[in-house]
Design a protein around this motif. Structure first.
Motif, PDB file in Angstrom:
ATOM      1  N   ALA A 101       0.823  -1.208   0.000  1.00 11.12           N
ATOM      2  CA  ALA A 101       0.000   0.000   0.000  1.00 11.12           C
ATOM      3  C   ALA A 101       0.859   1.260   0.000  1.00 11.12           C
ATOM      4  O   ALA A 101       0.584   2.210  -0.740  1.00 11.12           O
ATOM      5  N   ASP A 102       1.928   1.295   0.831  1.00 12.35           N
ATOM      6  CA  ASP A 102       2.761   2.502   0.895  1.00 12.35           C
ATOM      7  C   ASP A 102       3.546   2.700  -0.394  1.00 12.35           C
ATOM      8  O   ASP A 102       3.718   3.827  -0.861  1.00 12.35           O
ATOM      9  N   GLN A 103       4.012   1.583  -0.991  1.00 13.05           N
ATOM     10  CA  GLN A 103       4.748   1.705  -2.244  1.00 13.05           C
ATOM     11  C   GLN A 103       3.819   2.108  -3.379  1.00 13.05           C
ATOM     12  O   GLN A 103       4.179   2.943  -4.224  1.00 13.05           O
ATOM     13  N   ALA A 104       2.609   1.554  -3.405  1.00 14.81           N
ATOM     14  CA  ALA A 104       1.633   1.921  -4.438  1.00 14.81           C
ATOM     15  C   ALA A 104       1.237   3.386  -4.304  1.00 14.81           C
ATOM     16  O   ALA A 104       1.078   4.091  -5.309  1.00 14.81           O
ATOM     17  N   PHE A 105       1.081   3.856  -3.066  1.00 13.81           N
ATOM     18  CA  PHE A 105       0.769   5.272  -2.829  1.00 13.81           C
ATOM     19  C   PHE A 105       1.864   6.149  -3.411  1.00 13.81           C
ATOM     20  O   PHE A 105       1.596   7.116  -4.145  1.00 13.81           O
ATOM     21  N   ASN A 106       3.117   5.815  -3.108  1.00 15.41           N
ATOM     22  CA  ASN A 106       4.236   6.614  -3.605  1.00 15.41           C
ATOM     23  C   ASN A 106       4.330   6.558  -5.125  1.00 15.41           C
ATOM     24  O   ASN A 106       4.508   7.582  -5.790  1.00 15.41           O
ATOM     25  N   THR A 107       4.192   5.347  -5.683  1.00 14.73           N
ATOM     26  CA  THR A 107       4.286   5.182  -7.140  1.00 14.73           C
ATOM     27  C   THR A 107       3.176   5.944  -7.845  1.00 14.73           C
ATOM     28  O   THR A 107       3.418   6.668  -8.817  1.00 14.73           O
ATOM     29  N   CYS A 108       1.967   5.797  -7.349  1.00 20.11           N
ATOM     30  CA  CYS A 108       0.816   6.414  -7.999  1.00 20.11           C
ATOM     31  C   CYS A 108       0.898   7.934  -7.945  1.00 20.11           C
ATOM     32  O   CYS A 108       0.708   8.619  -8.957  1.00 20.11           O
ATOM     33  N   ILE A 109       1.205   8.470  -6.756  1.00 15.39           N
ATOM     34  CA  ILE A 109       1.355   9.922  -6.628  1.00 15.39           C
ATOM     35  C   ILE A 109       2.495  10.416  -7.505  1.00 15.39           C
ATOM     36  O   ILE A 109       2.389  11.430  -8.204  1.00 15.39           O
ATOM     37  N   SER A 110       3.604   9.685  -7.486  1.00 17.84           N
ATOM     38  CA  SER A 110       4.793  10.111  -8.219  1.00 17.84           C
ATOM     39  C   SER A 110       4.517  10.242  -9.715  1.00 17.84           C
ATOM     40  O   SER A 110       4.895  11.232 -10.349  1.00 17.84           O
ATOM     41  N   PHE A 111       3.842   9.247 -10.289  1.00 18.33           N
ATOM     42  CA  PHE A 111       3.556   9.307 -11.725  1.00 18.33           C
ATOM     43  C   PHE A 111       2.377  10.236 -12.018  1.00 18.33           C
ATOM     44  O   PHE A 111       2.278  10.783 -13.113  1.00 18.33           O
ATOM     45  N   MET A 112       1.518  10.445 -11.023  1.00 20.49           N
ATOM     46  CA  MET A 112       0.379  11.340 -11.209  1.00 20.49           C
ATOM     47  C   MET A 112       0.810  12.798 -11.260  1.00 20.49           C
ATOM     48  O   MET A 112       0.171  13.630 -11.905  1.00 20.49           O
ATOM     49  N   VAL A 113       1.934  13.121 -10.592  1.00 21.43           N
ATOM     50  CA  VAL A 113       2.385  14.516 -10.533  1.00 21.43           C
ATOM     51  C   VAL A 113       3.536  14.788 -11.501  1.00 21.43           C
ATOM     52  O   VAL A 113       4.202  15.820 -11.397  1.00 21.43           O
ATOM     53  N   ASN A 114       3.791  13.863 -12.429  1.00 22.30           N
ATOM     54  CA  ASN A 114       4.819  14.054 -13.450  1.00 22.30           C
ATOM     55  C   ASN A 114       6.232  13.946 -12.881  1.00 22.30           C
ATOM     56  O   ASN A 114       7.185  14.451 -13.452  1.00 22.30           O
ATOM     57  N   CYS A 115       6.366  13.286 -11.706  1.00 23.15           N
ATOM     58  CA  CYS A 115       7.698  13.149 -11.103  1.00 23.15           C
ATOM     59  C   CYS A 115       8.364  11.845 -11.511  1.00 23.15           C
ATOM     60  O   CYS A 115       9.516  11.832 -11.906  1.00 23.15           O
ATOM     61  N   ASN A 116       7.622  10.734 -11.415  1.00 21.75           N
ATOM     62  CA  ASN A 116       8.140   9.410 -11.770  1.00 21.75           C
ATOM     63  C   ASN A 116       9.293   8.960 -10.890  1.00 21.75           C
ATOM     64  O   ASN A 116      10.192   8.246 -11.337  1.00 21.75           O
ATOM     65  N   LEU A 117       9.302   9.422  -9.650  1.00 21.04           N
ATOM     66  CA  LEU A 117      10.219   8.882  -8.657  1.00 21.04           C
ATOM     67  C   LEU A 117       9.893   7.413  -8.470  1.00 21.04           C
ATOM     68  O   LEU A 117       8.733   7.047  -8.324  1.00 21.04           O
ATOM     69  N   GLN A 118      10.909   6.569  -8.486  1.00 20.75           N
ATOM     70  CA  GLN A 118      10.677   5.123  -8.411  1.00 20.75           C
ATOM     71  C   GLN A 118      11.366   4.529  -7.198  1.00 20.75           C
ATOM     72  O   GLN A 118      12.595   4.507  -7.133  1.00 20.75           O
ATOM     73  N   HIS A 119      10.570   4.053  -6.249  1.00 15.84           N
ATOM     74  CA  HIS A 119      11.106   3.326  -5.109  1.00 15.84           C
ATOM     75  C   HIS A 119      10.993   1.822  -5.354  1.00 15.84           C
ATOM     76  O   HIS A 119      10.820   1.044  -4.436  1.00 15.84           O
ATOM     77  N   TYR A 120      11.067   1.419  -6.610  1.00 13.11           N
ATOM     78  CA  TYR A 120      10.998   0.022  -7.023  1.00 13.11           C
ATOM     79  C   TYR A 120      11.859  -0.125  -8.268  1.00 13.11           C
ATOM     80  O   TYR A 120      12.264   0.858  -8.886  1.00 13.11           O
ATOM     81  N   ASP A 486      15.382   3.903  -0.168  1.00 14.01           N
ATOM     82  CA  ASP A 486      14.180   4.736  -0.065  1.00 14.01           C
ATOM     83  C   ASP A 486      12.859   3.978  -0.110  1.00 14.01           C
ATOM     84  O   ASP A 486      11.808   4.587   0.056  1.00 14.01           O
ATOM     85  N   ASN A 487      12.880   2.675  -0.322  1.00  9.45           N
ATOM     86  CA  ASN A 487      11.615   1.929  -0.369  1.00  9.45           C
ATOM     87  C   ASN A 487      11.214   1.507   1.044  1.00  9.45           C
ATOM     88  O   ASN A 487      11.205   0.328   1.407  1.00  9.45           O
ATOM     89  N   THR A 488      10.893   2.510   1.870  1.00 10.50           N
ATOM     90  CA  THR A 488      10.448   2.276   3.239  1.00 10.50           C
ATOM     91  C   THR A 488       9.170   3.083   3.463  1.00 10.50           C
ATOM     92  O   THR A 488       8.861   3.994   2.691  1.00 10.50           O
ATOM     93  N   MET A 489       8.471   2.793   4.525  1.00 12.06           N
ATOM     94  CA  MET A 489       7.244   3.532   4.801  1.00 12.06           C
ATOM     95  C   MET A 489       7.528   5.016   5.005  1.00 12.06           C
ATOM     96  O   MET A 489       6.786   5.877   4.541  1.00 12.06           O
ATOM     97  N   PHE A 490       8.629   5.334   5.698  1.00 10.38           N
ATOM     98  CA  PHE A 490       8.957   6.736   5.962  1.00 10.38           C
ATOM     99  C   PHE A 490       9.166   7.490   4.653  1.00 10.38           C
ATOM    100  O   PHE A 490       8.555   8.541   4.412  1.00 10.38           O
ATOM    101  N   TRP A 491      10.022   6.956   3.785  1.00  6.21           N
ATOM    102  CA  TRP A 491      10.339   7.662   2.539  1.00  6.21           C
ATOM    103  C   TRP A 491       9.161   7.624   1.568  1.00  6.21           C
ATOM    104  O   TRP A 491       8.908   8.612   0.865  1.00  6.21           O
ATOM    105  N   ASN A 492       8.447   6.523   1.515  1.00  3.71           N
ATOM    106  CA  ASN A 492       7.301   6.447   0.606  1.00  3.71           C
ATOM    107  C   ASN A 492       6.238   7.484   0.949  1.00  3.71           C
ATOM    108  O   ASN A 492       5.703   8.165   0.069  1.00  3.71           O
ATOM    109  N   TYR A 493       5.926   7.617   2.238  1.00  2.67           N
ATOM    110  CA  TYR A 493       4.858   8.534   2.632  1.00  2.67           C
ATOM    111  C   TYR A 493       5.326   9.992   2.657  1.00  2.67           C
ATOM    112  O   TYR A 493       4.609  10.885   2.182  1.00  2.67           O
TER     113      TYR A 493
END
Length: 570
Positions: A101-120, A486-493
């Motif tokens: 859930a935390d990784q999906a939140f980060n991935t989805c927000i990241s690509f939704m805001v044109n950032c494409n930060l990847q913690h995967y 960076d693929n942790t709950m702290f960094w993802n959120y």
């Protein structure tokens, strides 16, 4: 001339030659003028009918923003659902698991805001289905969202007095059909010819030179890579992004991909001049941005090609420059050029590891994102610069004792407050995030260890890694100093929160400023009107931008990149 340097010069020439006519085309697209691309009209009309919107309906700035924000919210939920269920969906020949859930939140927000930060990692973190129907889909939508926002601002700036700024859906659809899609097809065709995979087979077993075997991922890479570059998205189909030989097979694809990053952001500045019928104004903005870009390219190329002085002191020759973390196919200069190109935009793709670049190269990479106005993401790059134009106009007016005016509209307290909030939000979220992470790392080591330790590098470079992560998030960039776990709950959120704040608050503020100014009474230019298309005003705007960045970020750089640079000579 060194062939690597020649390659950089060639790319600069290509960008200058092609960005101008592309800018002219973009202006025509948003003005709705007749062109050879009108064969897309039936497709566009079908889309409008399908979603139930009237493209001819004018919107005020509040309606415009409502449509923009609602669209992004809807697609966020779409992305979360698919990412959390991807292992049960089609097109998953490698059996990749669902995201947490935390990784999906980060991935989805990241690509939704044109950032494409990847913690995967791209090969294992997503399936072919989510690569296409979340990642590639979002890369078109988010790029077009930024372009549509700029189109609305251009329409507001061009009008003498108006309460509307165009139709968001009209600008969004046309950005996709007449700009992003045709260019993506062109780049994709070149990538396929040069060997980038385009299919749906699973991993391929290959024999290595050592006599062993290796599993190599394949998939529809050639469909996704073009829009990641052209839309200043940057998310790598493969984990190592464009340093992967299948994502970026040859020097020709390297040129096409690198030029794709900057061609639309450059063209959007020329489009502004054409749209407003003020080509000199557009040229003056382009000159300021291009000057900053070239200075960055020069600095990074110098330091990467001259190697690491600490290695020199060991008596080891560095004939090819500082090659740690770089692709031997592309060379130190090729990575240096790309590193500046990708950070003056919100692209974030890499063809070498930024974590391995020299400290002052890392400083330039971060400053490009911390300033966040040198070309920037498609559309939003000028919008960030627009805020500083408002501030520079206001300051200039105070200096000469006149009411500040911009394009015949008075800049008053309300616009100045919004501009100031937007300008200061950027350093605020970066520095607060970095301070929080640094505090936890020093004072709560048990928490940090519970999440894997975070840093692979201590001291100055460790601070740089954390600073870079929040800088990349705030600039909607997505690149990283990958020594950070960076693929942790702290960094993802925390990164997700920074991503949301840094994308949508500035867009809301910038569109609001344009809408408020558009509603004001037009004041014809007079002998006393401040000229905003001169070299003097360009220098003034550059100074305002640089001073804000210097006051905000140089103290933390003194403790990170600059300190690390000096330590190499001890």
């Amino acid at each position: 001339m060194n062939t690597e340097i020649l390659g950089s010069v060639l790319q600069i020439v290509i960008l200058l030659v092609f960005s101008y006519p592309l800018g002219k085309h973009i202006a025509k697209v948003y003005k709705g003028e007749k062109s050879r691309w009108d064969f897309f009209t039936p497709v566009e009309n079908f889309i409008y009918k399908l979603v139930g919107v009237d493209p001819k309906e004018e919107m005020n700035w509040k309606q415009f923003l409502k449509a923009l924000l609602v669209l992004n919210l809807v697609w966020f939920f779409w992305g979360m659902i698919l990412l959390c269920t991807q292992q049960w969906l089609p097109l998953n020949p490698d059996g990749n698991a669902n995201q947490t859930a935390d990784q999906a939140f980060n991935t989805c927000i990241s690509f939704m805001v044109n950032c494409n930060l990847q913690h995967y990692s791209g090969e294992s973190g997503l399936t072919y289905f989510t690569q296409l129907f979340v990642i590639m889909l979002f890369q078109f939508i988010t790029a077009a969202t930024g372009m549509a926002a700029m189109a609305g601002i251009m329409k507001a700036m061009a009008a003498k007095t108006t309460k509307t700024i165009g139709n968001f859906w009209y600008f969004l659809v046309r950005s996709c059909t007449r700009i992003l899609l045709p260019l993506s097809l062109l780049v994709g065709f070149v990538l396929i010819l040069e060997g980038t995979p385009m299919g749906f087979d699973g991993k391929m077993e290959v024999n290595t030179l050592e006599g062993g075997t290796q599993m190599v991922s394949q998939g529809p890479a050639a469909a996704i890579v073009p829009i990641k570059q052209l839309g200043t998205n940057g998310g790598g189909y493969f984990g190592v992004n464009s340093s992967h030989p299948l994502e970026n097979p040859t020097f020709l694809t390297n040129i096409f991909e690198c030029c794709s990053i900057l061609i639309i952001p450059m063209a959007m500045i020329w489009a502004l001049g054409f749209y407003l019928k003020r080509k000199k104004f557009g040229a003056s903005i382009f000159a300021v941005m291009f000057f900053a870009y070239i200075v960055g390219v020069g600095i990074n190329t110098y330091y990467e090609m001259n190697g690491n002085p600490a290695i020199d002191n060991m008596g080891i020759a560095q004939e090819n420059g500082a090659m740690e973390g770089k692709e031997v196919r592309l060379g130190a200069a090729g990575t240096a050029f790309w590193s500046v190109t990708t950070t003056v935009t919100s692209n974030g793709s890499v063809n070498g590891m930024h974590d391995s670049t020299m400290p002052l190269s890392g400083l330039i990479e971060m400053l490009n994102m911390q300033i966040n106005t040198w070309f920037g993401g498609v559309g939003v790059g000028f919008m960030n610069y627009y805020v500083f134009i408002i501030i520079a106009v206001f300051i200039s007016g105070l200096m000469v004792g006149r009411t500040p005016e911009f394009l015949g509209k008075k800049v008053e307290a309300k616009e100045m407050k919004i501009a100031t909030i937007v300008a200061l939000l950027h350093p605020f979220v970066i520095l607060v995030g970095t301070a929080l992470a640094s505090y936890l790392y020093v004072h709560n080591p048990a928490f940090v260890e519970s999440e894997g330790g975070w840093l692979n590098n201590p001291s100055f470079h460790g601070l740089s890694e954390m600073l870079y992560e929040y800088t990349s998030c705030a600039a909607n960039n997505g690149s990283g100093f990958e020594g950070l776990g960076d693929n942790t709950m702290f960094w993802n959120y925390t990164c997700g929160i920074v991503l949301i704040l840094s994308r949508f608050i500035p867009i809301v503020g910038q569109v609001a400023i344009a809408g408020l100014l558009a509603e004001k009474k037009y004041i014809p230019e007079s002998a006393g009107t401040l000229k905003t298309d001169t070299a003097t005003f360009g220098a003034m705007t550059f100074a305002v931008i640089f001073i804000v960045a210097a006051l905000s970020f140089f103290p933390v750089h003194a403790l990170s990149t600059i300190a690390e640079h000096l330590s190499l000579y001890i």
